[in-house]
Design a protein around this motif. Structure first.
Motif, PDB file in Angstrom:
ATOM      1  N   TYR A 276       0.591  -0.836   0.021  1.00 51.22           N
ATOM      2  CA  TYR A 276      -0.102  -0.081   0.343  1.00 51.22           C
ATOM      3  C   TYR A 276       0.778   1.163  -0.244  1.00 51.22           C
ATOM      4  O   TYR A 276       0.562   2.055  -1.005  1.00 51.22           O
ATOM      5  N   ALA A 277       1.655   1.054   0.747  1.00 52.90           N
ATOM      6  CA  ALA A 277       2.502   1.922   1.144  1.00 52.90           C
ATOM      7  C   ALA A 277       3.434   2.519  -0.859  1.00 52.90           C
ATOM      8  O   ALA A 277       3.631   3.699  -0.824  1.00 52.90           O
ATOM      9  N   TRP A 278       3.618   1.978  -1.397  1.00 52.93           N
ATOM     10  CA  TRP A 278       4.653   1.328  -2.842  1.00 52.93           C
ATOM     11  C   TRP A 278       3.473   1.653  -3.300  1.00 52.93           C
ATOM     12  O   TRP A 278       3.960   3.114  -4.333  1.00 52.93           O
ATOM     13  N   GLY A 279       2.015   1.973  -3.460  1.00 53.50           N
ATOM     14  CA  GLY A 279       1.596   2.381  -4.694  1.00 53.50           C
ATOM     15  C   GLY A 279       0.956   3.820  -3.935  1.00 53.50           C
ATOM     16  O   GLY A 279       0.675   4.534  -4.515  1.00 53.50           O
ATOM     17  N   HIS A 280       0.568   3.669  -2.427  1.00 53.93           N
ATOM     18  CA  HIS A 280       0.431   5.338  -2.271  1.00 53.93           C
ATOM     19  C   HIS A 280       1.492   6.394  -2.995  1.00 53.93           C
ATOM     20  O   HIS A 280       0.799   6.970  -3.432  1.00 53.93           O
ATOM     21  N   ALA A 281       2.764   6.095  -2.585  1.00 50.32           N
ATOM     22  CA  ALA A 281       4.261   6.613  -3.253  1.00 50.32           C
ATOM     23  C   ALA A 281       3.776   6.972  -4.753  1.00 50.32           C
ATOM     24  O   ALA A 281       4.484   8.427  -4.976  1.00 50.32           O
ATOM     25  N   ARG A 282       3.410   6.365  -5.535  1.00 52.08           N
ATOM     26  CA  ARG A 282       3.225   6.515  -7.153  1.00 52.08           C
ATOM     27  C   ARG A 282       1.984   7.398  -6.947  1.00 52.08           C
ATOM     28  O   ARG A 282       1.726   7.175  -8.307  1.00 52.08           O
ATOM     29  N   ILE A 283       1.002   7.672  -6.884  1.00 53.29           N
ATOM     30  CA  ILE A 283      -0.189   8.132  -6.587  1.00 53.29           C
ATOM     31  C   ILE A 283       0.610  10.007  -6.587  1.00 53.29           C
ATOM     32  O   ILE A 283       0.664  10.672  -6.047  1.00 53.29           O
ATOM     33  N   PRO A 284       0.322  11.030  -7.867  1.00 52.97           N
ATOM     34  CA  PRO A 284      -0.541  12.492  -7.711  1.00 52.97           C
ATOM     35  C   PRO A 284      -0.639  12.647  -5.885  1.00 52.97           C
ATOM     36  O   PRO A 284      -2.046  12.549  -5.287  1.00 52.97           O
ATOM     37  N   ALA A 285      -0.118  13.957  -5.494  1.00 49.81           N
ATOM     38  CA  ALA A 285      -0.048  14.084  -4.271  1.00 49.81           C
ATOM     39  C   ALA A 285      -1.778  14.728  -4.137  1.00 49.81           C
ATOM     40  O   ALA A 285      -2.247  14.361  -2.764  1.00 49.81           O
ATOM     41  N   GLN A 286      -2.169  15.978  -5.244  1.00 49.69           N
ATOM     42  CA  GLN A 286      -3.256  16.470  -4.956  1.00 49.69           C
ATOM     43  C   GLN A 286      -4.890  14.779  -5.191  1.00 49.69           C
ATOM     44  O   GLN A 286      -5.833  15.156  -4.913  1.00 49.69           O
ATOM     45  N   TYR A 287      -4.204  13.660  -5.260  1.00 49.07           N
ATOM     46  CA  TYR A 287      -5.340  12.045  -5.706  1.00 49.07           C
ATOM     47  C   TYR A 287      -4.548  11.626  -4.412  1.00 49.07           C
ATOM     48  O   TYR A 287      -5.129  10.589  -4.387  1.00 49.07           O
ATOM     49  N   ASP A 288      -3.986  11.660  -4.131  1.00 46.50           N
ATOM     50  CA  ASP A 288      -3.165  10.798  -2.557  1.00 46.50           C
ATOM     51  C   ASP A 288      -4.732   9.918  -1.700  1.00 46.50           C
ATOM     52  O   ASP A 288      -4.754   9.064  -1.307  1.00 46.50           O
ATOM     53  N   PHE A 289      -5.672  10.913  -1.695  1.00 44.97           N
ATOM     54  CA  PHE A 289      -6.732  10.206  -0.622  1.00 44.97           C
ATOM     55  C   PHE A 289      -7.584   8.870  -1.674  1.00 44.97           C
ATOM     56  O   PHE A 289      -8.758   7.837  -1.022  1.00 44.97           O
ATOM     57  N   ILE A 290      -7.355   8.928  -2.990  1.00 42.15           N
ATOM     58  CA  ILE A 290      -7.024   7.865  -3.210  1.00 42.15           C
ATOM     59  C   ILE A 290      -6.897   6.353  -3.595  1.00 42.15           C
ATOM     60  O   ILE A 290      -7.373   5.239  -3.534  1.00 42.15           O
ATOM     61  N   SER A 291      -5.926   6.476  -3.366  1.00 39.83           N
ATOM     62  CA  SER A 291      -5.137   4.983  -2.246  1.00 39.83           C
ATOM     63  C   SER A 291      -6.160   4.404  -1.376  1.00 39.83           C
ATOM     64  O   SER A 291      -5.602   2.926  -1.756  1.00 39.83           O
ATOM     65  N   TRP A 292      -7.215   4.930  -0.692  1.00 37.49           N
ATOM     66  CA  TRP A 292      -8.406   3.575  -0.263  1.00 37.49           C
ATOM     67  C   TRP A 292      -9.315   3.518  -0.813  1.00 37.49           C
ATOM     68  O   TRP A 292      -9.205   2.386  -1.096  1.00 37.49           O
ATOM     69  N   MET A 293      -9.229   3.720  -1.699  1.00 42.00           N
ATOM     70  CA  MET A 293     -10.138   3.681  -2.379  1.00 42.00           C
ATOM     71  C   MET A 293      -9.695   2.416  -3.385  1.00 42.00           C
ATOM     72  O   MET A 293     -10.065   1.351  -3.612  1.00 42.00           O
ATOM     73  N   LEU A 294      -8.780   2.314  -3.763  1.00 39.85           N
ATOM     74  CA  LEU A 294      -8.295   1.093  -5.438  1.00 39.85           C
ATOM     75  C   LEU A 294      -7.611   0.303  -3.959  1.00 39.85           C
ATOM     76  O   LEU A 294      -8.002  -0.857  -4.080  1.00 39.85           O
ATOM     77  N   HIS A 295      -7.246   0.356  -2.263  1.00 42.85           N
ATOM     78  CA  HIS A 295      -7.009  -0.578  -1.635  1.00 42.85           C
ATOM     79  C   HIS A 295      -8.318  -1.955  -1.595  1.00 42.85           C
ATOM     80  O   HIS A 295      -8.395  -2.679  -1.448  1.00 42.85           O
ATOM     81  N   MET A 296      -9.577  -0.960  -0.800  1.00 39.32           N
ATOM     82  CA  MET A 296     -10.602  -1.483  -0.624  1.00 39.32           C
ATOM     83  C   MET A 296     -11.171  -2.432  -2.089  1.00 39.32           C
ATOM     84  O   MET A 296     -11.626  -3.392  -1.415  1.00 39.32           O
TER      85      MET A 296
END
Length: 344
Positions: A276-296
């Motif tokens: 999750y941390a690896w994926g989160h690091a690649r998401i643009p900062a303005q859309y970092d909240f999307i990491s949770w949607m992708l994970h779930m």
């Protein structure tokens, strides 16, 4: 889609796959109470691994954590504890609603709350409607929610075909626990947002961007460990039908097997958030909240696919499997929509 965003989405998929598979080793544990099994796996995943990984990454382990004030660390820890409450409620939700209805409601709520609450609190939510990329991203969240609902519907059809019912079906109690689970489980998303100063400090030490979030897990998962282990230890100490002594008095070979299987399950649980941390690091900062949607959403997707591979859907008929495949396609579509939104 840029290579960085694509790799971020794929790493979230890898993490979700680990989450979907982590309970498989636990299923092979024999003659142990759930509380003992969960505690052993939890000690590995919430304490040993976060501390060990951070000790390897940080040039000065204690110096790093002591550089933060209590006001900076406390919200991270408390959001971790919030996630821990949701984690406990998850199991209870399954008991009273069954797997399909429980997952559909709990995951659906935590997907929406964990994804959208962060930009809402930060005052960025309205801004998302002002750009095509923001609108596409929000559309992706909505499509992912639809996909989760479809997969959950497939699970319900499967349970009916197999004659599976909840252990103690109770709609009112189950719905309340599902809502609480969905809201509290989003604590992990909030914790990651609150831990941004920790991520920045790790980056300032020269740690690779893929790993900058990992030291914060010592604090986040410490909060989750406090709640989960506290719950298990209290039950083991107060329930007459539970006993750590009897769990550890099994034959030596079985004891070793149970410990190793529990640790393996805990390790796989930890790996979901490692990637999750690896994926989160690649998401643009303005859309970092999307990491949770992708994970779930990927968690639901991978759970369905793992079930197919393990032949859990065998002999349930064509309709449940067709609905499951349709839901999986919708979730994949949602990930592509989000990716296009982040590229716009």
């Amino acid at each position: 889609m840029s290579q960085a965003i694509l790799s971020g989405i794929l790493w979230h998929l890898v993490g979700a796959a680990s989450a979907a598979c982590f309970y498989a080793p636990f299923k092979k544990v024999r003659h142990w109470s759930w509380e003992t099994m969960w505690s052993v796996g939890g000690i590995a995943s919430w304490i040993v691994l976060p501390w060990a990984v951070s000790a390897v990454l940080l040039p000065n382990f204690w110096g790093y954590y002591s550089s933060f004030s209590l006001s900076q660390l406390l919200p991270v820890f408390l959001f971790g504890a919030m996630w821990g409450v949701g984690n406990i409620n998850y199991g209870l939700t399954m008991r009273y609603l069954g797997m399909s209805m429980g997952i559909g409601i709990a995951i659906g709520i935590t997907l929406v709350v964990g994804t959208l609450m962060t930009p809402l609190i930060q005052g960025r939510f309205v801004e998302l409607f002002s750009s095509s990329g923001g609108r596409l991203t929000l559309l992706g969240v909505l499509v992912a929610l639809v996909g989760v609902a479809i997969v959950s519907r497939a699970g319900l059809l499967k349970e009916r075909a197999m004659g599976i019912t909840a252990e103690e079906f109770n709609l009112k109690k189950g719905l309340l626990l599902a809502v609480l689970c969905g809201v509290f489980s989003a604590g992990m998303s909030f914790a990651m947002n609150a831990a941004k100063p920790m991520h920045d400090a790790a980056a300032a030490l020269g740690i690779d961007p893929l790993y900058t979030a990992l030291p914060s897990y010592v604090v986040i998962m410490g909060g989750g460990a406090l709640v989960n282990l506290g719950f298990c230890f209290i039950r083991l100490a107060t329930k007459s039908d539970l006993s750590v002594r009897s769990d550890f008095s099994v034959a030596k070979s079985l004891l070793i097997s149970n410990v190793l299987l529990s640790i393996l399950g805990g390790t796989m649980w930890y790996l979901q958030f490692f990637f999750y941390a690896w994926g989160h690091a690649r998401i643009p900062a303005q859309y970092d909240f999307i990491s949770w949607m992708l994970h779930m959403s990927f968690y639901v997707l991978c759970g369905g696919l793992v079930g197919l591979v393990l032949k859990e859907w065998k002999n349930v008929g064509r309709r449940p499997v067709s609905v499951l495949c349709g839901g999986c396609v919708v979730i994949i579509l949602a990930a592509n929509i989000v990716g296009m939104g982040m590229m716009s």
